[in-house]
Scaffold this active site. Structure first.
Site, PDB file in Angstrom:
ATOM      1  N   PHE A   1      24.756  38.402 -51.875  1.00  0.00           N
ATOM      2  CA  PHE A   1      26.315  38.410 -51.454  1.00  0.00           C
ATOM      3  C   PHE A   1      27.033  39.063 -52.786  1.00  0.00           C
ATOM      4  CE2 PHE A   1      24.568  34.341 -49.861  1.00  0.00           C
ATOM      5  CZ  PHE A   1      24.608  34.751 -48.626  1.00  0.00           C
TER       6      PHE A   1
ATOM      7  N   ARG B   1      31.259  35.833 -64.410  1.00  0.00           N
ATOM      8  CA  ARG B   1      30.615  37.055 -64.494  1.00  0.00           C
ATOM      9  C   ARG B   1      30.336  37.397 -66.101  1.00  0.00           C
ATOM     10  NH1 ARG B   1      33.810  38.378 -59.790  1.00  0.00           N
ATOM     11  NH2 ARG B   1      35.561  38.857 -60.834  1.00  0.00           N
TER      12      ARG B   1
ATOM     13  N   ASP C   1      26.240  33.788 -54.304  1.00  0.00           N
ATOM     14  CA  ASP C   1      27.518  33.440 -54.410  1.00  0.00           C
ATOM     15  C   ASP C   1      28.096  33.805 -52.868  1.00  0.00           C
ATOM     16  OD1 ASP C   1      30.079  33.209 -54.988  1.00  0.00           O
ATOM     17  OD2 ASP C   1      30.545  35.093 -55.693  1.00  0.00           O
TER      18      ASP C   1
ATOM     19  N   CYS D   1      32.159  28.348 -52.595  1.00  0.00           N
ATOM     20  CA  CYS D   1      33.741  28.401 -52.442  1.00  0.00           C
ATOM     21  C   CYS D   1      34.164  27.485 -51.466  1.00  0.00           C
ATOM     22  CB  CYS D   1      34.189  30.074 -52.460  1.00  0.00           C
ATOM     23  SG  CYS D   1      33.658  30.787 -50.800  1.00  0.00           S
TER      24      CYS D   1
ATOM     25  N   ASP E   1      24.101  42.960 -49.821  1.00  0.00           N
ATOM     26  CA  ASP E   1      25.049  42.191 -49.164  1.00  0.00           C
ATOM     27  C   ASP E   1      25.079  42.854 -47.761  1.00  0.00           C
ATOM     28  OD1 ASP E   1      28.215  41.163 -50.161  1.00  0.00           O
ATOM     29  OD2 ASP E   1      28.179  42.094 -48.229  1.00  0.00           O
ATOM     30  N   SER E   2      25.567  42.126 -46.520  1.00  0.00           N
ATOM     31  CA  SER E   2      25.596  42.811 -45.275  1.00  0.00           C
ATOM     32  C   SER E   2      26.732  43.605 -44.997  1.00  0.00           C
ATOM     33  CB  SER E   2      25.504  41.496 -44.348  1.00  0.00           C
ATOM     34  OG  SER E   2      26.746  40.616 -44.331  1.00  0.00           O
TER      35      SER E   2
END
Length: 287
Positions: free
Chosen positions: A119, A103, A189, A229, A141-142
């Site tokens: 995301f 970040r 991400d 990830c 984002d959902s």
């Protein structure tokens, strides 16, 4: 605010539940006196492992008490910015500390750029980009809870009227808006697509589809930070780079690797436990 320090434990394997007293005692012994333990169960993973929840075992417990009806959260400062962390209702253990240094990279690169954060969760990358002087920032984002927390964090840092957060499925957003705005910097991400090596072929196809769409949103000469990830992909030699190459070919774009990152330096990887290496973040120039 919390009355005492809290350590969050994410339980994802049946054996951890079987030996919880021993695991909890070992963790408590390593922590400062007075630290409370928040025990969070990842029920989907546990059920796949053969664990069945009982009436007295809740998804979230703190010091053995059911905390599902409480909202435990606290304020942290990261790279000079402030973020609320939701310990009980947030994703995983509440905040993705492993991306802290990545970040900071986005903050350094953000100046005068149009930024798209896919995301986005609680807005970490988006807010760092804004702090770095970005021209425009959009986070997708959902999760309604994630978007609500991201907006609160933007307000907390003075970017409430600047950073836009939108609740929408990322794949649908990219497909519906493919011919619309392009961006100078895109952060991608996603959650873990490959829980195990058995899932890697299917997950790779999904990563390719996602990165094809993300690359199409990058202006020529722009940047893409693409992450995984999934330990299965990170631990398979060159799998993520090969996937990015295939995505670039399908998207009709030329990519150059600028740098590659892993989890923050406080996430140590023992040579006896290579499975601890799970996060890969690759910064690409996209032509």
């Amino acid at each position: 605010p919390l009355p005492a320090p809290v350590a969050v434990v994410m339980s994802t394997a049946y054996w951890i539940e079987q030996y919880r007293p021993e695991v909890q005692a070992a963790i408590s012994k390593a922590l400062p006196s007075g630290t409370r333990l928040l025990w969070r169960r990842q029920e989907t993973a546990l059920r796949k492992d053969g664990w069945n929840i009982t009436s007295n075992e809740k998804a979230v417990e703190i010091d053995g008490d059911n905390s599902e009806d409480q909202q435990l959260r606290f304020l942290i400062k990261e790279n000079g910015l402030k973020f609320w962390v939701d310990l009980t209702g947030g994703q995983k253990t509440g905040y993705y500390l492993d991306q802290r240094e990545n970040r900071r990279v986005i903050e350094e690169l953000g100046r005068d750029k149009d930024v798209l954060d896919l995301f986005c969760y609680s807005g970490g990358f988006s807010i760092h980009a804004a702090a770095g002087g970005a021209k425009k920032v959009l986070g997708i984002d959902s999760s309604a809870n994630a978007i609500s927390l991201a907006r609160e964090n933007a307000d907390l840092n003075g970017f409430g009227g600047f950073v836009e957060f939108r609740q929408q499925d990322v794949f649908k957003f990219l497909e519906e808006h493919e011919q619309e705005d392009k961006y100078d910097l895109v952060i991608c991400d996603p959650p873990k697509f490959a829980p195990s090596r058995r899932d890697l072929p299917k997950a790779t196809r999904r990563y390719i589809r996602l990165n094809v769409a993300a690359m199409k949103r990058v202006r020529p000469g722009g940047l893409l930070l693409s992450c995984t990830c999934s330990g299965a992909m990170t631990q398979t030699r060159d799998a993520f780079i090969r996937m990015l190459k295939d995505a670039a070919n399908e998207a009709g774009r030329r990519i150059t690797v600028i740098e590659s990152h892993h989890a923050g330096r406080d996430h140590l990887v023992r040579l006896s436990y290579p499975e601890g290496q799970y996060l890969t973040a690759v910064l690409l120039a996209v032509q």
